[in-house]
Write a protein that holds these residues in place. Structure first.
Motif, PDB file in Angstrom:
ATOM      1  N   SER A   1       0.815  -1.215   0.000  1.00 34.96           N
ATOM      2  CA  SER A   1       0.000   0.000   0.000  1.00 34.96           C
ATOM      3  C   SER A   1       0.854   1.272   0.000  1.00 34.96           C
ATOM      4  O   SER A   1       1.781   1.404   0.784  1.00 34.96           O
ATOM      5  N   PRO A   2       0.531   2.239  -0.863  1.00 36.94           N
ATOM      6  CA  PRO A   2       1.200   3.541  -0.844  1.00 36.94           C
ATOM      7  C   PRO A   2       0.594   4.436   0.235  1.00 36.94           C
ATOM      8  O   PRO A   2      -0.513   4.181   0.711  1.00 36.94           O
ATOM      9  N   ALA A   3       1.304   5.475   0.594  1.00 33.49           N
ATOM     10  CA  ALA A   3       0.877   6.325   1.713  1.00 33.49           C
ATOM     11  C   ALA A   3      -0.477   6.971   1.489  1.00 33.49           C
ATOM     12  O   ALA A   3      -1.269   7.142   2.429  1.00 33.49           O
ATOM     13  N   GLU A   4      -0.781   7.341   0.237  1.00 31.64           N
ATOM     14  CA  GLU A   4      -2.007   8.093  -0.011  1.00 31.64           C
ATOM     15  C   GLU A   4      -3.277   7.298   0.255  1.00 31.64           C
ATOM     16  O   GLU A   4      -4.348   7.893   0.446  1.00 31.64           O
TER      17      GLU A   4
ATOM     18  N   TRP B   1      -4.468   0.642  -6.502  1.00 35.15           N
ATOM     19  CA  TRP B   1      -4.781   1.258  -5.215  1.00 35.15           C
ATOM     20  C   TRP B   1      -5.561   2.540  -5.452  1.00 35.15           C
ATOM     21  O   TRP B   1      -5.247   3.311  -6.363  1.00 35.15           O
ATOM     22  N   ILE B   2      -6.559   2.756  -4.627  1.00 32.52           N
ATOM     23  CA  ILE B   2      -7.382   3.958  -4.737  1.00 32.52           C
ATOM     24  C   ILE B   2      -7.123   4.827  -3.506  1.00 32.52           C
ATOM     25  O   ILE B   2      -7.240   4.355  -2.370  1.00 32.52           O
ATOM     26  N   PRO B   3      -6.735   6.080  -3.700  1.00 37.03           N
ATOM     27  CA  PRO B   3      -6.472   6.954  -2.558  1.00 37.03           C
ATOM     28  C   PRO B   3      -7.609   6.924  -1.547  1.00 37.03           C
ATOM     29  O   PRO B   3      -8.783   6.882  -1.916  1.00 37.03           O
ATOM     30  N   CYS B   4      -7.242   6.916  -0.275  1.00 37.83           N
ATOM     31  CA  CYS B   4      -8.163   7.006   0.873  1.00 37.83           C
ATOM     32  C   CYS B   4      -8.838   5.689   1.237  1.00 37.83           C
ATOM     33  O   CYS B   4      -9.443   5.588   2.311  1.00 37.83           O
TER      34      CYS B   4
ATOM     35  N   GLN C   1       6.485   1.882   6.196  1.00 38.61           N
ATOM     36  CA  GLN C   1       5.940   2.026   4.849  1.00 38.61           C
ATOM     37  C   GLN C   1       6.848   2.969   4.066  1.00 38.61           C
ATOM     38  O   GLN C   1       7.567   3.769   4.642  1.00 38.61           O
ATOM     39  N   GLY C   2       6.792   2.881   2.767  1.00 41.22           N
ATOM     40  CA  GLY C   2       7.575   3.780   1.925  1.00 41.22           C
ATOM     41  C   GLY C   2       8.074   3.121   0.667  1.00 41.22           C
ATOM     42  O   GLY C   2       8.353   3.790  -0.335  1.00 41.22           O
TER      43      GLY C   2
ATOM     44  N   GLN D   1       7.816  13.729  -3.814  1.00 39.88           N
ATOM     45  CA  GLN D   1       6.443  13.985  -3.365  1.00 39.88           C
ATOM     46  C   GLN D   1       6.254  13.561  -1.911  1.00 39.88           C
ATOM     47  O   GLN D   1       5.529  14.199  -1.148  1.00 39.88           O
ATOM     48  N   TYR D   2       6.929  12.479  -1.513  1.00 42.36           N
ATOM     49  CA  TYR D   2       6.797  11.927  -0.163  1.00 42.36           C
ATOM     50  C   TYR D   2       7.284  12.914   0.901  1.00 42.36           C
ATOM     51  O   TYR D   2       6.892  12.821   2.059  1.00 42.36           O
ATOM     52  N   ARG D   3       8.142  13.843   0.510  1.00 41.13           N
ATOM     53  CA  ARG D   3       8.644  14.845   1.463  1.00 41.13           C
ATOM     54  C   ARG D   3       7.489  15.616   2.094  1.00 41.13           C
ATOM     55  O   ARG D   3       7.557  16.002   3.271  1.00 41.13           O
ATOM     56  N   THR D   4       6.454  15.883   1.331  1.00 44.36           N
ATOM     57  CA  THR D   4       5.284  16.561   1.882  1.00 44.36           C
ATOM     58  C   THR D   4       4.165  15.574   2.205  1.00 44.36           C
ATOM     59  O   THR D   4       3.445  15.744   3.189  1.00 44.36           O
ATOM     60  N   LEU D   5       4.003  14.556   1.359  1.00 41.34           N
ATOM     61  CA  LEU D   5       2.907  13.604   1.537  1.00 41.34           C
ATOM     62  C   LEU D   5       2.972  12.916   2.896  1.00 41.34           C
ATOM     63  O   LEU D   5       1.963  12.792   3.601  1.00 41.34           O
ATOM     64  N   PHE D   6       4.159  12.463   3.280  1.00 42.95           N
ATOM     65  CA  PHE D   6       4.326  11.765   4.553  1.00 42.95           C
ATOM     66  C   PHE D   6       3.992  12.678   5.725  1.00 42.95           C
ATOM     67  O   PHE D   6       3.276  12.300   6.652  1.00 42.95           O
ATOM     68  N   GLN D   7       4.481  13.907   5.680  1.00 40.98           N
ATOM     69  CA  GLN D   7       4.187  14.844   6.763  1.00 40.98           C
ATOM     70  C   GLN D   7       2.699  15.187   6.818  1.00 40.98           C
ATOM     71  O   GLN D   7       2.118  15.317   7.900  1.00 40.98           O
ATOM     72  N   ASP D   8       2.084  15.316   5.657  1.00 45.94           N
ATOM     73  CA  ASP D   8       0.653  15.618   5.635  1.00 45.94           C
ATOM     74  C   ASP D   8      -0.169  14.444   6.160  1.00 45.94           C
ATOM     75  O   ASP D   8      -1.230  14.639   6.756  1.00 45.94           O
ATOM     76  N   MET D   9       0.318  13.217   5.942  1.00 45.91           N
ATOM     77  CA  MET D   9      -0.377  12.060   6.497  1.00 45.91           C
ATOM     78  C   MET D   9      -0.316  12.064   8.017  1.00 45.91           C
ATOM     79  O   MET D   9      -1.311  11.791   8.703  1.00 45.91           O
TER      80      MET D   9
END
Length: 510
Positions: free
Chosen positions: A196-199, A258-261, A283-284, A293-301
């Motif tokens: 699974s991806p973070a999103e 995979w579908i976001p959310c 994860q990662g 993208q993960y630089r912001t995506l991970f923090q936003d998660m």
């Protein structure tokens, strides 16, 4: 259990059939652990205007159900190793026994968090010795959903050889060490899914509120779903044709994207707002190609989870990606670029920019051609150390390996400073330091000479005889870094770079 629930009405229909009785979601059950030292939400369903009372540890809190839902909050529960009785009274009485109060953590991520104890390295004795009634385990069933769910089917169980064997190895070792160190009950809520991806672990409102995520995640996902539907229809037609000819298909059905959310909706939403101390996260791998993208995506998660739980001090501890050579790549003879190194940097960036975030470094736990390294015990141990240092602020504890702080160029040498030096830096096994690279103004990387220096062995001096004017240094910057810088407490240094050269995972300009 793998379930795809398309409409929330399914859950609502179930609640209607039971609405005459007070009920709670399955995250409340026999054998549960409740979080000490903070407000503990307790919620559920009942008839409209029905009076509901929760009785626990000397507290008695009453509320009235509105629109079929109710919630109360217990205040500042005290840790206890003596089993307690938890009672909810309405038209009916719910009584949970063998309830403990201590520390509760969520364990989430992809396959390396899902990886069970019975497949972990030399785990036979650990499984046999896993009986510990002070540790309780809860597993969220694998569930995808288009909309947030309010409940899943599961229950808390005591930790023993039968229940621990198939439980997350990382989560078990984390709980084992944390329980021993803190001396209070520990509950772990395991919710992960391989690949699974973070999103997919984030809520829709967060992704939709960011234009970049809408363009780079949500829109491509819609296109991927349409391609999948067409491919599936074509596959079904082919199967039917072959079947009419008495033949069997030689290819497998296309895999759904995979579908976001969808995992946030199915596997995180149902356990919110159950009071927890924090989360451990492994994860990662599935986002490595999008490390920038993960630089912001991970923090936003992380921010997303904290906001949804309503806990600003929600501690978040991640596992840095293990050494691994993806696909058909070869181990490079000279230092160069790596999307896996960039993902590790993105993970560390969260620890630098957000409060109460830590990263467990596992550069010594990888397997060159296996994305699922079996040595999970040190992973759980280091997460427990981070928890003790960051979440519980134990004094005098060295809970992290060396982390790059700053550099200073003196002539043809680069002097590196670190945080979390502990009692001093060492090269593991007494060998020469390795894994360091250096470049000059031409930005061409070469392997460097490195040595530990300083009065308290707190510095590393890096150089190369052919580079008279060094510009930057990197350490462990590879898919499969071969490195040996530790502190004397036995914790490895995190890979890093001192430069800010363009990343290979930066999106290409259109």
């Amino acid at each position: 259990m793998k379930t795809k629930i398309l409409i929330a009405g399914f859950v609502f229909a179930i609640s209607l059939t039971l609405k005459s009785d007070v009920r709670l979601p399955s995250i409340f059950s026999e054998n549960m652990v409740l979080q000490q030292g903070m407000q503990v939400p307790v919620w559920g369903w009942a008839d409209k205007n029905e009076q509901v009372t929760v009785i626990f540890q000397g507290q008695r809190v009453t509320t009235t159900a509105k629109d079929g839902k109710w919630m109360v909050k217990l205040d500042n529960l005290k840790a206890t190793t003596e089993p307690q009785v938890f009672i909810v009274d309405g038209k009916n009485r719910i009584k949970y026994t063998n309830v403990l109060i201590g520390e509760v953590w969520v364990a989430s991520g992809q396959s390396n968090m899902e990886f069970p104890l019975n497949r972990s390295f030399e785990a036979t004795n650990d499984i046999q010795n896993s009986y510990n009634p002070m540790i309780r385990l809860y597993t969220v069933p694998k569930t995808k959903s288009d909309l947030p769910l309010d409940d899943v089917k599961s229950e808390w169980v005591e930790c023993n050889p039968r229940t621990a064997s198939s439980f997350s190895a990382v989560a078990y070792y984390f709980a084992r060490d944390l329980q021993k160190a803190r001396g209070v009950p520990v509950g772990v809520i395991h919710t992960s899914w391989g690949g699974s991806p973070a999103e997919v672990w984030m809520s829709k409102d967060v992704l939709e509120s960011n234009p970049e995520y809408k363009n780079d995640i949500l829109e491509p996902s819609k296109a991927a779903v349409e391609r999948y539907k067409k491919a599936l229809d074509d596959y079904k037609k082919t199967v039917q044709e072959l079947k009419s000819q008495g033949k069997k298909p030689t290819t497998q059905a296309p895999r759904a994207p995979w579908i976001p959310c969808e995992l946030y909706n199915g596997m995180i939403a149902p356990i919110i707002p159950f009071a927890v101390k924090g989360a451990i996260w492994y994860q990662g791998e599935s986002n490595a190609g999008r490390a920038y993208q993960y630089r912001t995506l991970f923090q936003d998660m992380i921010k997303n989870w904290r906001q949804k739980w309503g806990q600003k001090e929600f501690c978040f501890l991640a596992v840095q990606l293990a050494p691994f050579i993806p696909g058909n790549r070869q181990k490079p003879e000279q230092p160069g670029e790596s999307d896996w190194a960039e993902l590790r940097e993105a993970q560390m960036l969260a620890a630098k920019q957000l409060p109460d975030v830590g990263v467990a470094v596992i550069t010594d736990c990888g397997e060159e051609h296996d994305i699922h390294p079996k040595k999970k015990e040190p992973v759980g141990q280091r997460l427990a150390l981070l928890a003790r240092g960051i979440a519980y602020k134990e004094r005098g504890l060295v809970y992290s390996g060396p982390i790059y702080k700053k550099m200073k160029i003196q002539g043809d040498k680069v002097i590196l400073h670190f945080d979390h030096v502990g009692s001093g830096l060492v090269a593991k096994d007494g060998e020469q330091l390795k894994g360091f690279a250096i470049c000059g103004e031409d930005k061409k990387w070469v392997w460097a000479n490195a040595e530990i220096a300083g009065k308290n062995s707190e510095l590393v001096i890096v150089s190369h005889p052919d580079i008279k004017k060094p510009v930057a240094v990197r350490y462990g910057w590879a898919d499969y870094p071969e490195v040996n810088l530790y502190n004397k407490e036995g914790l490895p240094a995190s890979p890093f770079r001192t430069d800010n050269f363009p990343m290979i995972t930066m999106p290409k300009k259109k």
